[in-house]
Design a protein around this motif. Structure first.
Motif, PDB file in Angstrom:
ATOM      1  N   MET A   1      46.502  46.783  49.988  1.00 56.20           N
ATOM      2  CA  MET A   1      47.256  47.115  51.198  1.00 56.20           C
ATOM      3  C   MET A   1      48.157  45.943  51.564  1.00 56.20           C
ATOM      4  N   LEU A   2      49.402  46.249  51.919  1.00 51.90           N
ATOM      5  CA  LEU A   2      50.366  45.216  52.262  1.00 51.90           C
ATOM      6  C   LEU A   2      50.541  45.147  53.767  1.00 51.90           C
ATOM      7  N   LEU A   3      50.573  43.962  54.275  1.00 45.78           N
ATOM      8  CA  LEU A   3      50.856  43.714  55.685  1.00 45.78           C
ATOM      9  C   LEU A   3      52.161  42.967  55.750  1.00 45.78           C
ATOM     10  N   LYS A   4      53.184  43.589  56.307  1.00 45.23           N
ATOM     11  CA  LYS A   4      54.520  43.008  56.298  1.00 45.23           C
ATOM     12  C   LYS A   4      54.675  41.986  57.418  1.00 45.23           C
ATOM     13  N   LEU A   5      55.296  40.885  57.079  1.00 43.99           N
ATOM     14  CA  LEU A   5      55.582  39.817  58.034  1.00 43.99           C
ATOM     15  C   LEU A   5      57.048  39.469  57.919  1.00 43.99           C
ATOM     16  N   ILE A   6      57.769  39.485  59.012  1.00 49.31           N
ATOM     17  CA  ILE A   6      59.183  39.135  59.000  1.00 49.31           C
ATOM     18  C   ILE A   6      59.346  37.701  59.479  1.00 49.31           C
ATOM     19  N   VAL A  24      55.376  39.160  52.634  1.00 43.70           N
ATOM     20  CA  VAL A  24      54.304  40.152  52.550  1.00 43.70           C
ATOM     21  C   VAL A  24      52.987  39.426  52.361  1.00 43.70           C
ATOM     22  N   LYS A  25      52.001  39.774  53.168  1.00 49.13           N
ATOM     23  CA  LYS A  25      50.642  39.267  52.974  1.00 49.13           C
ATOM     24  C   LYS A  25      49.883  40.278  52.118  1.00 49.13           C
ATOM     25  N   TRP A  26      49.386  39.800  50.987  1.00 49.81           N
ATOM     26  CA  TRP A  26      48.711  40.659  50.021  1.00 49.81           C
ATOM     27  C   TRP A  26      47.210  40.653  50.326  1.00 49.81           C
ATOM     28  N   LYS A  27      46.764  41.687  51.043  1.00 49.30           N
ATOM     29  CA  LYS A  27      45.379  41.735  51.520  1.00 49.30           C
ATOM     30  C   LYS A  27      44.372  41.728  50.381  1.00 49.30           C
ATOM     31  N   GLU A  28      44.749  42.298  49.234  1.00 47.48           N
ATOM     32  CA  GLU A  28      43.795  42.367  48.119  1.00 47.48           C
ATOM     33  C   GLU A  28      43.497  40.994  47.529  1.00 47.48           C
ATOM     34  N   SER A  63      55.925  32.766  45.750  1.00 45.87           N
ATOM     35  CA  SER A  63      54.721  33.155  46.484  1.00 45.87           C
ATOM     36  C   SER A  63      53.913  31.907  46.817  1.00 45.87           C
ATOM     37  N   VAL A  64      52.949  32.062  47.736  1.00 47.20           N
ATOM     38  CA  VAL A  64      52.185  30.903  48.187  1.00 47.20           C
ATOM     39  C   VAL A  64      50.778  31.323  48.600  1.00 47.20           C
ATOM     40  N   PHE A  65      49.794  30.516  48.213  1.00 48.14           N
ATOM     41  CA  PHE A  65      48.430  30.646  48.713  1.00 48.14           C
ATOM     42  C   PHE A  65      48.223  29.646  49.849  1.00 48.14           C
ATOM     43  N   TYR A  66      47.504  30.091  50.874  1.00 43.20           N
ATOM     44  CA  TYR A  66      47.017  29.178  51.901  1.00 43.20           C
ATOM     45  C   TYR A  66      45.515  29.029  51.707  1.00 43.20           C
ATOM     46  N   ILE A  67      45.063  27.792  51.443  1.00 45.14           N
ATOM     47  CA  ILE A  67      43.638  27.504  51.256  1.00 45.14           C
ATOM     48  C   ILE A  67      43.130  26.898  52.556  1.00 45.14           C
ATOM     49  N   GLN A  68      42.461  27.745  53.330  1.00 38.33           N
ATOM     50  CA  GLN A  68      42.126  27.367  54.708  1.00 38.33           C
ATOM     51  C   GLN A  68      41.217  26.143  54.788  1.00 38.33           C
ATOM     52  N   LYS A  69      40.181  26.095  53.955  1.00 34.44           N
ATOM     53  CA  LYS A  69      39.208  25.010  54.110  1.00 34.44           C
ATOM     54  C   LYS A  69      39.790  23.648  53.737  1.00 34.44           C
ATOM     55  N   HIS A  70      40.858  23.650  52.939  1.00 35.22           N
ATOM     56  CA  HIS A  70      41.519  22.395  52.594  1.00 35.22           C
ATOM     57  C   HIS A  70      42.828  22.211  53.373  1.00 35.22           C
ATOM     58  N   ARG A  71      43.178  23.220  54.190  1.00 39.11           N
ATOM     59  CA  ARG A  71      44.428  23.204  54.947  1.00 39.11           C
ATOM     60  C   ARG A  71      45.614  22.862  54.029  1.00 39.11           C
ATOM     61  N   ARG A  72      45.703  23.621  52.941  1.00 40.74           N
ATOM     62  CA  ARG A  72      46.686  23.310  51.899  1.00 40.74           C
ATOM     63  C   ARG A  72      47.489  24.546  51.524  1.00 40.74           C
ATOM     64  N   CYS A  73      48.798  24.369  51.329  1.00 40.46           N
ATOM     65  CA  CYS A  73      49.678  25.400  50.771  1.00 40.46           C
ATOM     66  C   CYS A  73      49.833  25.141  49.274  1.00 40.46           C
ATOM     67  N   GLN A  74      49.720  26.193  48.473  1.00 38.17           N
ATOM     68  CA  GLN A  74      49.884  26.093  47.018  1.00 38.17           C
ATOM     69  C   GLN A  74      51.023  27.037  46.618  1.00 38.17           C
ATOM     70  N   PHE A  75      52.160  26.468  46.180  1.00 41.57           N
ATOM     71  CA  PHE A  75      53.367  27.246  45.920  1.00 41.57           C
ATOM     72  C   PHE A  75      53.464  27.641  44.443  1.00 41.57           C
ATOM     73  N   HIS A  76      54.014  28.847  44.204  1.00 39.81           N
ATOM     74  CA  HIS A  76      54.116  29.396  42.847  1.00 39.81           C
ATOM     75  C   HIS A  76      55.508  29.965  42.609  1.00 39.81           C
ATOM     76  N   GLY A  91      38.365  32.149  52.588  1.00 36.51           N
ATOM     77  CA  GLY A  91      39.381  31.767  53.556  1.00 36.51           C
ATOM     78  C   GLY A  91      40.786  31.630  53.013  1.00 36.51           C
ATOM     79  N   THR A  92      41.041  32.055  51.780  1.00 36.38           N
ATOM     80  CA  THR A  92      42.404  31.975  51.248  1.00 36.38           C
ATOM     81  C   THR A  92      43.215  33.195  51.658  1.00 36.38           C
ATOM     82  N   GLU A  93      44.520  32.999  51.762  1.00 39.80           N
ATOM     83  CA  GLU A  93      45.480  34.065  52.031  1.00 39.80           C
ATOM     84  C   GLU A  93      46.627  33.913  51.036  1.00 39.80           C
ATOM     85  N   TYR A  94      47.254  35.056  50.690  1.00 45.02           N
ATOM     86  CA  TYR A  94      48.327  35.031  49.693  1.00 45.02           C
ATOM     87  C   TYR A  94      49.540  35.777  50.228  1.00 45.02           C
TER      88      TYR A  94
END
Length: 235
Positions: A1-6, A24-28, A63-76, A91-94
């Motif tokens: 499921m996609l959650l759109k963010l503008i 787009v936040k990729w919930k999966e 695209s980018v991952f947010y790794i919450q426990k390390h408070r880090r952005c990982q860019f791709h 706690g990661t988000e993509y």
């Protein structure tokens, strides 16, 4: 499921720099981390949305991952499509990012001004092309080694997208040996597999990026074969 963010009118670091984009936040991919094709990282970030804003200001970022426990952005520089390829990481988000006329959820290589979407359902050439044209798009045009390298990297970044060959734009159906794009432009760049173009029959007139050895170099094939395909939106 996609959650759109503008993301609108971001002013970051430099007050004169204003950029817009759509994320787009990729919930999966929640609680999943893929650690390949990393271009850079930034620490001491406190939300996934801020990572997305930083991605907007990083031209190499797709695209980018947010790794919450390390408070880090990982860019791709690719868009991942297979959550099963990653490791569990609580706690990661993509997020993925597009700008301008490139639709949300597409792959947008801003350095190449290149917008496209992989379709991993097998269709004959005509049916795949009809799907592209229904949205005003066409099969992906590969006219440089940079685009070939990027698309191959994108295809091979996810297990779901590397299980079949792909139709690309280009044909010599009108004049054998004279390869042209959909708009009639002569092709000058080629990434043929060894022994190709084979011209085995007069019907081998269409370009397929072959899965053989996961190289996705080109073969000339018949239009009736069912393959994956890539639709490109002109920007």
């Amino acid at each position: 499921m996609l959650l759109k963010l503008i993301v609108l009118c971001l002013v970051h670091y430099a007050p004169a720099m204003i950029r817009t984009g759509s994320g787009v936040k990729w919930k999966e991919f929640d609680n999943v981390l893929v650690s390949t094709s990393v271009t850079s990282e930034i620490s001491n970030i406190y939300s996934g949305k801020l990572c997305l804003l930083l991605c907007l200001h990083n031209e190499a970022c797709v695209s980018v991952f947010y790794i919450q426990k390390h408070r880090r952005c990982q860019f791709h520089d690719v868009l991942f499509m297979s959550p099963g390829d990653g490791d569990q990481e609580e706690g990661t988000e993509y997020y993925s990012l597009t700008t301008g006329a490139c639709p949300s959820g597409y792959v947008h290589n801003r350095r190449l001004n290149f917008c496209y979407k992989l379709h991993h359902d097998k269709l004959p050439y005509d049916d795949g092309l009809a799907d592209c044209t229904s949205r005003g798009e066409h099969f992906v045009v590969i006219d440089s080694s940079d685009k070939q390298s990027h698309v191959v990297k994108q295809i091979t970044s996810s297990s779901a997208t590397m299980t079949s060959s792909y139709y690309f734009d280009g044909s010599d159906a009108a004049n054998e040996g004279q390869w042209v794009f959909h708009d009639g432009r002569p092709m000058t760049y080629f990434a043929w597999s060894p022994g190709h173009p084979a011209n085995a029959t007069a019907r081998h007139d269409y370009i397929v990026a072959s899965k053989v050895s996961n190289a996705f170099t080109w073969q000339d094939r018949r239009r009736g074969e069912a393959k994956y395909y890539i639709c490109q939106k002109d920007l």
